[in-house]
Design a protein around this motif. Structure first.
Motif, PDB file in Angstrom:
ATOM      1  N   THR A 185       8.952   3.461  -0.504  1.00  0.00           N
ATOM      2  CA  THR A 185       7.654   3.981  -0.097  1.00  0.00           C
ATOM      3  C   THR A 185       7.426   3.955   1.409  1.00  0.00           C
ATOM      4  O   THR A 185       6.325   4.193   1.874  1.00  0.00           O
ATOM      5  CB  THR A 185       6.516   3.181  -0.779  1.00  0.00           C
ATOM      6  N   GLN A 308       1.948  -1.318  -5.351  1.00  0.00           N
ATOM      7  CA  GLN A 308       1.689  -0.610  -6.600  1.00  0.00           C
ATOM      8  C   GLN A 308       0.265  -0.047  -6.628  1.00  0.00           C
ATOM      9  O   GLN A 308       0.053   1.098  -7.070  1.00  0.00           O
ATOM     10  CB  GLN A 308       1.929  -1.538  -7.794  1.00  0.00           C
ATOM     11  N   ILE A 309      -0.698  -0.839  -6.174  1.00  0.00           N
ATOM     12  CA  ILE A 309      -2.077  -0.351  -6.113  1.00  0.00           C
ATOM     13  C   ILE A 309      -2.182   0.819  -5.133  1.00  0.00           C
ATOM     14  O   ILE A 309      -2.841   1.832  -5.400  1.00  0.00           O
ATOM     15  CB  ILE A 309      -3.038  -1.481  -5.712  1.00  0.00           C
ATOM     16  N   ASN A 311       0.233   2.916  -4.203  1.00  0.00           N
ATOM     17  CA  ASN A 311       0.911   4.094  -4.768  1.00  0.00           C
ATOM     18  C   ASN A 311       0.035   4.768  -5.822  1.00  0.00           C
ATOM     19  O   ASN A 311      -0.011   6.006  -5.918  1.00  0.00           O
ATOM     20  CB  ASN A 311       2.254   3.707  -5.361  1.00  0.00           C
ATOM     21  N   GLU A 312      -0.625   3.951  -6.633  1.00  0.00           N
ATOM     22  CA  GLU A 312      -1.478   4.507  -7.685  1.00  0.00           C
ATOM     23  C   GLU A 312      -2.650   5.285  -7.076  1.00  0.00           C
ATOM     24  O   GLU A 312      -3.044   6.337  -7.581  1.00  0.00           O
ATOM     25  CB  GLU A 312      -1.999   3.369  -8.570  1.00  0.00           C
ATOM     26  N   ALA A 313      -3.183   4.776  -5.980  1.00  0.00           N
ATOM     27  CA  ALA A 313      -4.308   5.434  -5.310  1.00  0.00           C
ATOM     28  C   ALA A 313      -3.909   6.744  -4.656  1.00  0.00           C
ATOM     29  O   ALA A 313      -4.746   7.619  -4.420  1.00  0.00           O
ATOM     30  CB  ALA A 313      -4.933   4.500  -4.274  1.00  0.00           C
ATOM     31  N   GLN A 314      -2.601   6.878  -4.361  1.00  0.00           N
ATOM     32  CA  GLN A 314      -2.116   8.081  -3.694  1.00  0.00           C
ATOM     33  C   GLN A 314      -1.907   9.245  -4.657  1.00  0.00           C
ATOM     34  O   GLN A 314      -1.715  10.395  -4.231  1.00  0.00           O
ATOM     35  CB  GLN A 314      -0.800   7.794  -2.960  1.00  0.00           C
ATOM     36  N   LYS A 315      -1.916   8.952  -5.949  1.00  0.00           N
ATOM     37  CA  LYS A 315      -1.658  10.004  -6.936  1.00  0.00           C
ATOM     38  C   LYS A 315      -2.855  10.969  -7.043  1.00  0.00           C
ATOM     39  O   LYS A 315      -3.986  10.592  -6.848  1.00  0.00           O
ATOM     40  CB  LYS A 315      -1.380   9.385  -8.310  1.00  0.00           C
TER      41      LYS A 315
END
Length: 315
Positions: A185, A308-309, A311-315
């Protein structure tokens, strides 16, 4: 079209085969290989523990010790031969001569046997026996584990046996995911600091390892804050944690979980501050391996959670 494809390719920091290649993410692997240097260090370690003396400078000169110690080696030799289907150690791959003296036979076996797992087998039994007989102590075990670590071999003697470091729960759940996420990332700064922490731990510099682990944790939060356009304050762990909570980056479904998470996140810089961040005064502060391992694992778990948080917010 070609430009778009290029952007897509460049956005992938690591290919699937690279992400799933253990050699790329194992900090201390064990694949059965034991270097000659490590084998000689093991030889000297056992000689020291069992009070074995040689009648010359030759590594394989005849060994002298008490009858009781010789009996221990004889029993272990017999057990190893029986388990691996050997009449004697000279039949093991890489061995070229046979010693009737069980200590000399063991020395040859440790030095020359081509099957690394078999060498670990006999070493495990010899170390376990030395502990039971009161010939060695925890300080000796720590020295032996340091030998494996400094040679980059992922084995550690724990309680009464060797375990693979890369197969322990904490390594799988905390260290590996952090390395993979930082690789994939773009968190190159935290990655360098986290790898440096493990390298320092491997070299026995525990104080520096904890400091670098804390830096990796802080750099991960700083990278996220900068990417989000949030203030990093003074750049300290406390300030960065506060920014993440103030911006609802971390989930706050329940106040209890929120406070627990904050305590956990603040735990690592606390370890660093109490043990390495300030002058040690007149007394030398010893930073034990278990505390360093805790810091590395806690850093890995925290970094994994944060990325992980993110990356999830970037979706």
């Amino acid at each position: 079209m070609s430009l778009e494809v290029k952007k897509i390719v460049e956005a992938i920091h690591m290919l699937f085969s690279q992400r799933n290649n253990p050699k790329d993410i194992e900090l201390l692997p064990y694949d059965g290989y034991l270097s000659e240097r490590l084998r000689i260090q093991i030889h000297h370690f056992l000689n020291s523990v069992y009070k074995v003396y040689s009648n010359g400078s030759d590594l394989f000169s005849k060994a002298h010790t008490s009858p009781e110690v010789e009996k221990v080696f004889k029993e272990i030799n017999t057990h190893i031969c029986a388990e691996h289907g050997l009449f004697n150690f000279s039949q093991a791959p890489g061995l070229i001569r046979h010693h009737y003296n069980p200590i000399n036979a063991s020395q040859d076996f440790i030095r020359m046997c081509e099957v690394g797992d078999w060498v670990v087998d006999i070493l495990e039994l010899l170390v376990r026996s030395s502990l039971i007989l009161g010939l060695s102590n925890q300080q000796d075990i720590e020295k032996l584990n340091h030998r494996f670590r400094e040679n980059g071999v992922g084995l550690e003697f724990v309680e009464d046996r060797f375990v693979k470091i890369n197969s322990t729960i904490l390594h799988i759940e905390a260290v590996k995911p952090a390395l993979i996420l930082m690789h994939s990332t773009g968190f190159s700064g935290p990655l360098d600091e986290y790898l440096e922490a493990h390298e320092q731990y491997r070299n026995g510099d525990n104080k520096a390892a904890i400091t670098s682990a804390a830096k990796a944790f802080e750099s991960t939060m700083k990278t996220i804050c900068q990417a989000k356009g949030w203030s990093t304050g003074k750049g300290t762990a406390v300030a960065l944690i506060k920014t993440l909570f103030d911006n609802q980056f971390l989930p706050n479904y329940y106040q209890t979980q929120l406070n627990s998470l904050r305590t956990t996140l603040e735990g690592l810089p606390t370890v660093r501050n109490n043990n390495t961040g300030h002058g040690q005064g007149a007394n030398v502060i010893n930073t034990p391996d278990y505390l360093t391992q805790y810091a590395l694992n806690l850093a890995g778990a925290n970094i994994t959670l944060l990325i992980q948080i993110y990356n999830e917010a970037q979706k």
